[in-house]
Enzyme design. Structure first.
Site, PDB file in Angstrom:
ATOM      1  N   PRO A  92     -39.852  80.224   3.586  1.00 19.19           N
ATOM      2  CA  PRO A  92     -39.987  80.131   5.038  1.00 19.19           C
ATOM      3  C   PRO A  92     -38.644  79.915   5.745  1.00 19.19           C
ATOM      4  CG  PRO A  92     -40.575  78.037   4.015  1.00 19.19           C
ATOM      5  CD  PRO A  92     -40.229  78.975   2.898  1.00 19.19           C
TER       6      PRO A  92
ATOM      7  N   ASP B 287     -40.808  77.452   8.429  1.00 23.54           N
ATOM      8  CA  ASP B 287     -40.368  76.110   8.098  1.00 23.54           C
ATOM      9  C   ASP B 287     -40.241  75.357   9.416  1.00 23.54           C
ATOM     10  OD1 ASP B 287     -39.576  74.117   6.471  1.00 23.54           O
ATOM     11  OD2 ASP B 287     -37.741  75.069   5.764  1.00 23.54           O
TER      12      ASP B 287
ATOM     13  N   TRP C 140     -37.265  69.908   1.840  1.00 19.93           N
ATOM     14  CA  TRP C 140     -37.380  70.756   0.640  1.00 19.93           C
ATOM     15  C   TRP C 140     -38.639  70.435  -0.146  1.00 19.93           C
ATOM     16  CZ3 TRP C 140     -35.163  75.065   0.820  1.00 19.93           C
ATOM     17  CH2 TRP C 140     -33.930  75.197   1.475  1.00 19.93           C
TER      18      TRP C 140
ATOM     19  N   GLN D 234     -29.754  79.400  -2.267  1.00 20.22           N
ATOM     20  CA  GLN D 234     -31.059  78.824  -2.610  1.00 20.22           C
ATOM     21  C   GLN D 234     -31.193  78.463  -4.088  1.00 20.22           C
ATOM     22  OE1 GLN D 234     -33.014  77.843  -0.309  1.00 20.22           O
ATOM     23  NE2 GLN D 234     -31.982  78.849   1.380  1.00 20.22           N
TER      24      GLN D 234
ATOM     25  N   TRP E  94     -34.153  76.117  -2.518  1.00 23.64           N
ATOM     26  CA  TRP E  94     -35.548  76.524  -2.635  1.00 23.64           C
ATOM     27  C   TRP E  94     -35.926  76.901  -4.065  1.00 23.64           C
ATOM     28  CZ3 TRP E  94     -38.467  81.511  -2.094  1.00 23.64           C
ATOM     29  CH2 TRP E  94     -39.832  81.275  -1.839  1.00 23.64           C
TER      30      TRP E  94
ATOM     31  N   LYS F 187     -16.197  85.029   8.094  1.00 26.38           N
ATOM     32  CA  LYS F 187     -17.577  84.685   8.363  1.00 26.38           C
ATOM     33  C   LYS F 187     -18.038  85.384   9.645  1.00 26.38           C
ATOM     34  CE  LYS F 187     -20.429  80.728   8.509  1.00 26.38           C
ATOM     35  NZ  LYS F 187     -20.740  79.453   8.941  1.00 26.38           N
TER      36      LYS F 187
ATOM     37  N   LYS G 177     -20.970  84.422  15.913  1.00 24.63           N
ATOM     38  CA  LYS G 177     -21.527  84.832  17.203  1.00 24.63           C
ATOM     39  C   LYS G 177     -20.478  84.686  18.292  1.00 24.63           C
ATOM     40  CE  LYS G 177     -26.459  84.740  17.433  1.00 24.63           C
ATOM     41  NZ  LYS G 177     -27.576  83.858  17.212  1.00 24.63           N
TER      42      LYS G 177
END
Ligand code: ZN
Ligand code: ZN
Length: 971
Positions: free
Chosen positions: A46, A85, A533, A569, A573, A606, A609
């Site tokens: 999620p 999530d 988590w 992850q 996760w 990186k 924005k």
């Protein structure tokens, strides 16, 4: 078959296909047409809906679309439940900002936890519509309408059940220990959260002077990079394996003093003049007492273990790698310190609160933050000034080191002794390592590398957080006798408390209290909430509300076949899924996993924005199409856990290359299929006698075989790259070589076979490509097969009996010889239109049919081979006789006529009459001698040497010869 525009407009096509899918429920149909017993289970990790999707999400989402689409076409039933999530610091931080909250205390005292949580709930799904837009436009199929949401009661109830399973197995315990905390968020963090936030920073390090009590003017030197912890100092640790020296130096006031330091560290630390007095064995230092640097706590007679404090003790973790060979010990602020403090029964001084602010007892520093956000060294500077004033400072310097920061709010973390709840990962670690062997990783190296190593080094998992918006720890404790009760369901708690419960967030359950069964005390909930988590690691069970619902469905489909996420992850996760499933079911949670790397800006930096150093994904969809973006990412190293520098240029190349080749092939087929009345169909006999057909069919079977192989091994990059070579074979060789077979007027078997073959190839290619680029493949498949959707079709299986490796090798050689022959021509400046007499190639002789292809492609009269010997692999006879010259002219004439036909707007199958007139003998002679070729190529039913009055005419020049050409359509 509908007409196809020669111009490829993927973005427009994709919008139309999205409508088609929606209106006809193609996604739903694709799942429901497969047998319920043929489940292929996919778990979706999620995301937070607190921001818009970025390229990382787009990569993961594409992988999560390609694989399920593939297995669906392989006959599996692949349900794709989306998830959100909702809990934890990311959303709490947003709520804090919007509510103008600066501290945790303000939430508790001013806002109120109930209002704060309600606010979080209202903000959690703010970007859902934006996500639906981007994910939908990407062409990803996922059930977003029935998404699992981690803040729902059912989800949270399953989380309780998971917690209770661990509790019953004795895997949950509480401990007071040194943890990393974020002083701004005022909560503990887990090992993986801490790992995420390391940054290189400059701090101040000091060497402080600790004066021995019974030896005035003799100081032990100890080094620290966290001067603010010196107030909490209660001991100095040395090692029995280290040699120490006593040196005589002048202090700042020019007095003679003595300092004690490890011999190996003198050169690095003592930068002033000194005189060596004596060597001191560690054992002679151990037990000596020293004067505390600060007297705030030392004076306190009630301080527990005060009599053991401010002594020199032995510890095995002391080294001479850095510092002075003497370690300052503050048990409240470090793991080793805490252990040693317990072992030696040292006093415990925690002069800093969890909010990072120095407590009242430390008078001179009361109220200072130990790491103020605006200037993290400010308090350390105050400490240093204090030491200097008391003549307790030996030296100070700037020190660069890697220091952990809060992954959410970027505040420097503190090492801080506190109480926390843990999952005893250490006791299931060996099982988890053993079970992890069953997992297939793509790329494979992560299995024993990044993931395996993390698993081996796993520490107990700190699952409690001192926050608000999260699942809660379902433990109630008696305030008097300490009796504990853990609840596995809402019903259990309702029965025990006699209350109806509709929500189990903190602000609700904290109010639920009931009498203890062991004594007359009251049971209240442990105030902590759970690490987020724990929510996402519980998703296999919680998304189905297991075991309260879907018992059989879950149990017969666990573990999942497939999951996919980014490399970060492996410590999050993937890891938590594995820890929980190993603990509860003694099984891995997933069988196959694809790990992606990071998409960076084109310059390798990186994506930012703020800097706008990358194009917006929606802009890429509108400019090139989702198909191209998807294919670009899937064929890049990013799907093999490597980083990709996103390049719009490479996307454009892919669009002009692969996609243009596929579109042109499709356009070509439909153009001629229409003329010949070829119908859409799906059955093909594949028994063509043509070598070209046999070859492309063979290549196609190899393509099917290879893609299936790579997809079964979850290698998306290798799977997608297979298309590149095939499309070149199809477009630049098969169709190029077969063109005339489609043009010719006779409806013979060869023409039928050409149509049959190309239609089969394009339909098969569409099916193969469907999981990767689902739009263009849908367009081609629907039009050529007449079926509803490519995504409802079965994925091709290779017919190995149609693979002819020998033919494929020979064709490959043929292409190579042609290329070499054309190179010779271009080096000698001879146009391909100019026929030459002979080409000789070395090596084994090729079949005549292939030699014929070489002759046509290189435009030579004869092709011969010679046995391998020294010299060029391909040789051309470059002499141009007058006969050959005329051959070249005839080609030029054909080319001009073709251009004229196009200009006139004639259809490709229109027949013409060709008129010409020239004052050049050689041109007239050419047109007489080559009239058959010219009329055949230009579909001229006759050629007349006569300046006939026509609408379409042109004066041209060939070399120095003038020629008038005119054409008229023969109706
Ligand atoms: Zn924080
Ligand atoms: Zn009790």
């Amino acid at each position: 078959m509908k007409n196809v525009d020669v111009k490829m407009d993927l973005p427009k096509l994709e919008e139309e296909i999205l409508d088609f899918w929606r209106e006809n429920n193609i996604f739903k149909k694709s799942i429901e047409q497969r047998d319920i017993k043929e489940q292929y289970v996919f778990y979706d990790g999620p995301p937070f809906a607190t921001g818009t999707p970025h390229y990382g999400h787009i990569v993961a989402s594409t992988m999560k679309d390609v694989v399920p689409r593939y297995w669906t076409m392989k006959g599996k039933r692949v349900e794709r439940k989306w998830g959100w999530d909702c809990h934890g610091l990311p959303i709490e931080n947003i709520a804090e900002k919007e509510l103008g909250v600066k501290s945790k205390k303000q939430i508790e005292d001013e806002v109120g936890v109930a209002k704060f949580n309600d606010f979080c709930r209202s903000k959690v799904l703010s970007y859902v519509d934006e996500w639906k837009k981007v994910i939908g436009r990407l062409g990803r199929w996922a059930d977003m309408d029935n998404a699992y949401v981690t803040m729902d009661l059912n989800y949270m109830e399953s989380v309780w059940w998971v917690f209770k399973q661990l509790w019953d197995k004795g895997l949950i315990y509480e401990d007071y220990r040194s943890m990393h905390i974020c002083p701004r968020c005022e909560t503990t963090l887990s090992q993986s959260e801490v790992t995420e936030g390391y940054k290189t920073v400059k701090d101040l390090s000091v060497v402080a002077k600790f004066e021995l009590k019974n030896e005035p003017n003799t100081f032990v030197l100890a080094w620290t990079t966290t001067p603010w912890t010196l107030i909490g100092n209660v001991a100095l640790a040395i090692s029995e394996n280290i040699k120490y020296k006593k040196l005589k130096i002048k202090d700042d006031a020019d007095r003679d003093i003595f300092v004690i330091i490890a011999e190996d560290r003198i050169a690095d630390v003592v930068k002033i003049e000194y005189e060596e007095i004596e060597s001191i064995e560690a054992k002679n230092l151990i037990g000596k007492t020293y004067k505390p640097l600060f007297d705030y706590y030392a004076k306190d007679e009630k301080l527990e273990n005060g009599q053991n404090g401010w002594k020199i003790v032995a510890a095995d973790f002391v080294t001479t790698e850095e510092g002075t060979g003497v370690v300052h010990i503050a048990p409240a602020f470090g793991e080793d310190d805490m252990k040693l403090g317990r072992e030696k029964q040292l006093p415990f001084i925690q002069h800093v609160g969890m909010d990072g602010i120095i407590k009242e007892q430390a008078k001179d520093f009361y109220g200072l933050h130990v790491k103020p956000a605006d200037d993290t060294q400010k308090t350390d500077v105050e400490i240093i000034k204090y030491l200097a004033a008391k003549n307790l400072l030996f030296s100070k310097e700037k020190y660069e080191h890697s220091y952990p920061h809060c992954w959410r709010c970027d505040t420097p973390l503190l090492n801080y002794a506190t109480s926390s709840w843990f999952v005893k990962v250490s006791s299931i670690k060996n099982d988890a390592i053993e079970l992890a062997k069953q997992i297939n990783w793509s790329p494979a190296h992560i299995k024993y590398g990044r993931f395996g190593k993390w698993l081996e080094g796993a520490k107990d998992w700190s699952i409690s957080r001192q926050r608000f918006w999260a699942s809660v720890i379902p433990i109630w404790v008696c305030g008097d006798c300490g009796e504990k009760e853990v609840f596995a369901s809402v019903t259990d708690l309702e029965v025990r408390s006699g209350q109806q419960i509709a929500d189990i967030h903190k602000h609700v359950v904290d109010a639920i209290k009931f009498p203890c069964q062991k004594c007359s005390g009251e049971m209240a909930r442990v105030p902590d909430v759970l690490d987020t988590w724990f929510d996402s690691g519980s998703m296999p069970y919680a998304q189905m509300h297991y075991p309260f619902e879907n018992r059989e469905k879950f149990e017969s489909n666990f573990p999942a076949e497939f999951i996919a996420e980014g490399a970060d992850q492996t410590r999050a996760w993937f890891y938590y899924l594995h820890v929980l499933s190993s603990s509860i079911f003694n099984k891995p949670a997933f069988k196959n996993v694809i790990v992606n790397g990071i998409v960076q800006a084109e310059d390798g930096k990186k994506m930012s924005k703020r800097l706008q150093n990358y194009p917006d994904p929606m802009e890429m969809f509108d400019k090139y199409g989702a198909d191209v973006l998807r294919f670009y990412l899937m064929s890049s190293p990013v799907v093999a856990a490597n980083d990709l520098n996103f390049s719009e240029k490479e996307m454009a190349e892919l669009s002009r290359g692969l996609f243009r080749m596929i579109w042109n092939s499709y356009y070509f087929f439909v153009l001629y299929a229409e003329i010949d009345g070829i119908e859409a169909k799906t059955d093909f006999s594949l028994n063509s006698r043509s070598t070209l057909d046999k070859w492309i069919i063979s290549e196609c079977q190899s393509l099917i075989k290879n893609i299936n192989y790579h997809m079964e091994h979850y290698d998306l990059q290798k799977s997608s790259r297979e298309f590149l070579l095939f499309a070149d074979n199809l477009s630049n060789w098969y169709i190029r070589r077969s063109r005339k077979r489609f043009w010719k007027s006779e409806n013979d078997q060869d023409k039928a076979e050409a149509f049959e073959t190309l239609q089969y190839i394009l339909i098969t290619l569409a099916k193969l490509l469907a999981p990767f680029s689902p739009f263009i493949s849908e367009e081609i498949y629907k039009n050529l097969s007449g079926e509803e959707s490519v995504h409802l079709s079965d994925y091709p299986e290779a017919n190995e009996s149609l693979i002819d490796p020998n033919l494929c090798a020979e064709m490959k050689r043929t292409r190579e010889i042609v290329e070499l022959g054309l190179n010779v021509r271009s080096k000698n400046g001879i146009k391909v239109r100019q026929p030459l007499a002979e080409l000789v190639y070395l090596g084994e002789k090729l079949p005549e049919e292939l030699e014929q292809i070489i002759a046509e492609e290189v435009n030579v009269k004869n092709v011969n081979n010679a046995s391998a010997q020294e010299g060029e692999a391909v040789r051309l006879d470059l002499e141009i006789t007058s006969e050959l010259k005329m051959g070249g002219y005839s080609r030029e004439i054909v080319r001009f006529v073709q251009t004229l036909r196009k200009k006139a707007g004639f259809e490709v199958n229109d027949r013409i009459i060709l008129y010409y007139s020239s004052d050049s003998d050689v041109i007239n002679q050419t047109l007489e001698q080559f009239s058959d070729e010219v009329s055949h190529e230009t579909l001229a039913i006759r050629i007349e040497n006569n300046k006939h009055q026509v609408e379409n005419e042109e004066e041209i020049k060939i070399d120095s010869h003038n020629l008038w050409l005119g054409i008229s359509r023969e109706l």
